[in-house]
Design a protein around this motif. Structure first.
Motif, short mmCIF file in Angstrom:
data_model
loop_
_atom_site.label_atom_id
_atom_site.label_comp_id
_atom_site.label_asym_id
_atom_site.label_seq_id
_atom_site.Cartn_x
_atom_site.Cartn_y
_atom_site.Cartn_z
N SER A 161 -90.15 -23.51 -67.36
CA SER A 161 -88.89 -23.48 -66.63
C SER A 161 -88.01 -22.30 -67.05
O SER A 161 -87.01 -22.02 -66.42
CB SER A 161 -88.13 -24.80 -66.84
N PHE A 162 -88.37 -21.60 -68.13
CA PHE A 162 -87.57 -20.48 -68.60
C PHE A 162 -87.76 -19.28 -67.68
O PHE A 162 -88.81 -19.10 -67.05
CB PHE A 162 -88.00 -20.05 -70.01
N ASN A 163 -86.74 -18.39 -67.62
CA ASN A 163 -86.97 -17.08 -67.02
C ASN A 163 -87.48 -16.13 -68.09
O ASN A 163 -87.61 -16.51 -69.26
CB ASN A 163 -85.69 -16.56 -66.33
N LEU A 164 -87.78 -14.89 -67.71
CA LEU A 164 -88.44 -13.97 -68.63
C LEU A 164 -87.59 -13.69 -69.87
O LEU A 164 -88.11 -13.65 -70.99
CB LEU A 164 -88.78 -12.66 -67.91
N GLU A 166 -85.31 -15.64 -71.18
CA GLU A 166 -85.30 -16.86 -72.00
C GLU A 166 -86.63 -17.01 -72.75
O GLU A 166 -86.65 -17.43 -73.91
CB GLU A 166 -85.04 -18.08 -71.13
N HIS A 167 -87.72 -16.66 -72.09
CA HIS A 167 -89.01 -16.68 -72.76
C HIS A 167 -89.01 -15.75 -73.97
O HIS A 167 -89.55 -16.09 -75.03
CB HIS A 167 -90.12 -16.27 -71.80
N THR A 382 -81.14 -4.03 -70.23
CA THR A 382 -81.82 -4.03 -68.93
C THR A 382 -81.08 -3.09 -67.98
O THR A 382 -79.88 -2.86 -68.12
CB THR A 382 -81.85 -5.44 -68.33
#
Length: 403
Positions: A161-164, A166-167, A382
């Protein structure tokens, strides 16, 4: 199960060559699973199962084979009627008394291809250097890289369920030991798991083989390393620091303990290199952790050291890609990494953010290097795309996700 293709391909490149494959790395970094995956690939390529022998010496099942004579007798008996080449996989071979004698005898007396693993350089590669120098190739095994971690996460509904971003934060915190991603992620469970691995490595691969008596002193040195990831220091720095806290020890003792920690693959040293003079320097180096999850388990969650953690991640990724990595000195300024692979060289700076001040600080040392090798500034920022005199910035996720 995640297939670690990069490592498997590296091992298979040496299969059926006249060298022993030696897979080295910290305990629980995935060496045993890799052997199983390599065996599966051999079977897929048409090798008969009866021609493959796999023994894991951490298992009580093979306790009776922990003497080199018993091991030799067992392998000889098991292969007596087998036709063709034998593929021999000996996991944690240094658990066997006199193992080097058995390995050398197998090499001489059997038509075999041999792959062995070990978790301590002092008891493994040192013996191989004495007995089989030039007849083996060492293949270092690291914990999961970020792409492999994402494959594990894809099979975990909680992590999926994490986004990148968060991963990546999760990866920085928990590290890449494969087992951590096969258990339910809860703080107390993961911390206990990682703490148990740390204690096992410390006792079995540092204290026992080196006959260390002052374990509390060893732990104090580990504590210093954990708190100074990404910083330059020396054995004398550690000695002075601990003396200021009432611990009496010599610089030589610190060197001994640092070497023991390196031999266990718990830490890895990046020596300092004078770029202009083209020589290694004898003082000041950086020590990086083989897995950042152990740091979280021992120190807890800290928010003041993100730059050092990013350096650690980049260092490990460069090592995985086959680079020999050093810390650069260019005049009076530092270059985070000088990475060599054959005739190829990469200079890399690592920074958390890129603003006006940090851009000048990070790009200037690279701009002063008068050669045509690739130069990168790797950042967690980013949406930043800078190119100054051919020196590019690159987001760390883009760097980690490259082929």
């Amino acid at each position: 199960m995640v297939i670690r293709e990069r490592i498997i391909e590296n091992v298979l490149n040496f299969m059926d060559e006249p060298v022993i494959k030696v897979l080295t790395g910290m305990r629980r970094s995935g060496k045993s699973i890799l052997l199983e995956q390599i065996i599966d690939e051999l079977i897929n390529r048409g090798i008969n199962r009866e021609n493959i022998i796999y023994i894991n010496f951490e298992s009580m099942r093979y306790e009776h084979l922990k003497d080199y004579v018993a091991l030799f007798d067992e392998v000889t008996r098991a292969t007596k009627t087998v036709k063709g080449k034998i593929y021999l996989f000996l996991d944690e071979i240094s658990e066997v008394n006199g193992w080097e004698n058995a390995v050398n005898t197998f090499r001489l007396d059997l038509d075999c291809d041999m792959t062995i693993t070990g978790s301590n350089a002092r008891t493994l590669t040192n013996e191989l250097d004495n007995l089989l120098k030039g007849r083996y190739v060492e293949i270092p095994i690291y914990p999961l890289d970020f792409k492999e971690y994402l494959e594990f996460a894809a099979n975990n509904t909680q992590e999926a369920s994490f986004n990148l971003l968060e991963h990546f934060a999760h990866f920085l915190r928990l590290g890449g030991l494969p087992g951590i991603h096969n258990i339910k992620w809860e703080e107390n469970i993961t911390v206990q798991y990682l703490s148990d691995i740390y204690n096992t490595v410390l006792l079995q691969d540092v204290v026992a083989p080196n006959k260390i008596r002052d374990v509390s002193l060893l732990e104090a040195i580990v504590q210093y390393i954990l708190e100074n990831v990404g910083n330059l220091y020396s054995a004398k720095t550690i000695s002075d620091h601990l003396r200021s806290r009432g611990r009496k020890l010599s610089t030589e003792t610190v060197y001994t303990y640092l070497n023991a920690l390196e031999d266990s693959y718990l830490i890895r040293k990046a020596p300092r290199y004078d770029i202009k003079a083209r020589r290694l320097l004898e003082t000041q180096e950086k020590y990086f952790l083989t897995d950042l999850g152990l740091r979280h388990a021992l120190l807890g969650n800290r928010g003041d050291d993100i730059s050092g953690l990013l350096e650690n991640v980049v260092y490990l990724e460069l090592c995985r890609r086959g680079y020999t990595v050093k810390v650069g000195k260019q005049g009076k300024v530092g270059v985070d990494f000088v990475a060599d692979r054959g005739d190829e060289r990469l200079y890399a700076q690592v920074t958390y953010i890129l603003n006006e001040d940090t851009t000048t600080r990070e790009f200037r040392p690279l701009m002063s290097i008068a050669d045509h090798h690739e130069k990168l500034v790797i950042t967690a920022d980013t949406g930043i795309n800078i190119n100054l005199e051919g020196i590019r910035s690159k987001n760390i996720l883009e760097f980690l996700m490259e082929s």
